[in-house]
Scaffold this motif. Structure first.
Motif, PDB file in Angstrom:
ATOM      1  N   PRO A  42       0.757  -1.190   0.055  1.00  6.70           N
ATOM      2  CA  PRO A  42      -0.024  -0.022   0.150  1.00  6.70           C
ATOM      3  C   PRO A  42       0.741   1.242  -0.135  1.00  6.70           C
ATOM      4  O   PRO A  42       1.926   1.262   0.619  1.00  6.70           O
ATOM      5  N   GLU A  43       0.139   2.217  -0.341  1.00  7.03           N
ATOM      6  CA  GLU A  43       1.226   3.502  -0.417  1.00  7.03           C
ATOM      7  C   GLU A  43       0.607   4.124   1.009  1.00  7.03           C
ATOM      8  O   GLU A  43      -0.418   3.951   1.459  1.00  7.03           O
ATOM      9  N   PRO A  44       1.319   5.214   1.340  1.00  7.49           N
ATOM     10  CA  PRO A  44       0.920   5.885   2.686  1.00  7.49           C
ATOM     11  C   PRO A  44      -0.371   6.506   2.452  1.00  7.49           C
ATOM     12  O   PRO A  44      -0.958   6.930   1.471  1.00  7.49           O
ATOM     13  N   ASN A  49       5.746  13.896   2.785  1.00  7.52           N
ATOM     14  CA  ASN A  49       6.800  13.578   1.880  1.00  7.52           C
ATOM     15  C   ASN A  49       7.216  14.436   1.001  1.00  7.52           C
ATOM     16  O   ASN A  49       8.043  14.871   0.428  1.00  7.52           O
ATOM     17  N   ASP A  60      -2.910   9.971   2.755  1.00  8.40           N
ATOM     18  CA  ASP A  60      -2.631  11.475   2.169  1.00  8.40           C
ATOM     19  C   ASP A  60      -1.893  12.291   2.945  1.00  8.40           C
ATOM     20  O   ASP A  60      -0.968  13.160   2.550  1.00  8.40           O
ATOM     21  N   ILE A  89       1.696  11.280   2.738  1.00  9.56           N
ATOM     22  CA  ILE A  89       2.118  11.880   1.133  1.00  9.56           C
ATOM     23  C   ILE A  89       2.373  13.011   1.229  1.00  9.56           C
ATOM     24  O   ILE A  89       3.605  13.743   0.549  1.00  9.56           O
TER      25      ILE A  89
END
Length: 148
Positions: free
Chosen positions: A125-127, A135, A129, A132
Motif C-alpha cells: 500500500p501507499e501511505p 513526503n 494522504d 504523502i
C-alpha cells in the motif's frame, strides 16, 4: 532487441562518468545474490548495451567472479555495468540511463534466488494522504546534486 530513435545516454549520479549506447538489447532484472549485493537492492535491473562508448571518465572495476567484472563510479559509487569476459557482452544498470523508460524489463533472471517478498512489492500500500503531503513537502526542500 530493442531499438529507439532517441539518443541512448546515461551516467553515474555525480556526473564523472557518462556513456552513449548505439542500441539496447535484452532488458531484465536479476535476482542472484551477487547482483543484490552489487546494487544494494533486492534485484538488479540491467540492459544489454550494444555499441557502448564511455564518453566521459572511465569506470573502476571489481572482478566479481571468474566470468565477469562490474563497473562503478569510483567517485560516487554508482553501479554502472556487468561485463562478461567470455563474450564481451556488456550490460548497463538500467537506472543509470538518462531515460530508463527506454528499457522496460522483459525478463526475470535467477528468480529462484529472489527475496521471498520481492514479488509482492508492487502490491504494497501507499501511505495515507497526510504522509504523502509530508513526503512531498520534505522532497520540495531537497536540492539534488546528481548530474544528468
Amino acid at each position: 532487441m530493442m531499438s529507439h530513435d532517441a539518443e541512448i545516454t546515461g551516467g553515474c549520479q555525480c556526473g564523472a562518468i557518462r556513456y552513449r549506447i548505439d542500441a539496447l538489447g535484452r532488458s531484465s532484472v536479476c535476482h542472484c545474490r551477487m547482483c543484490q549485493r552489487a546494487f544494494g537492492a533486492f534485484y538488479a535491473a540491467l540492459v544489454v548495451a550494444n555499441g557502448l562508448e564511455w564518453t566521459q571518465g572511465t569506470p573502476r572495476y571489481f572482478t566479481s567472479s571468474n566470468i565477469s567484472k562490474r563497473g562503478f563510479c569510483a567517485d560516487c559509487g554508482t553501479p554502472l555495468s556487468l561485463e562478461n569476459f567470455a563474450d564481451d557482452q556488456v550490460e548497463i544498470a538500467t537506472g543509470t540511463l538518462d531515460d530508463p523508460e527506454q528499457a522496460p524489463p522483459g525478463l526475470q533472471i535467477n528468480h529462484r534466488y529472489a527475496c521471498s517478498f520481492a514479488d509482492g512489492i508492487g502490491a504494497l500500500p501507499e501511505p495515507d494522504d497526510q504522509t504523502i503531503a509530508e513526503n512531498d513537502a520534505w522532497n520540495a526542500q531537497v536540492i539534488s546534486y546528481q548530474k544528468p
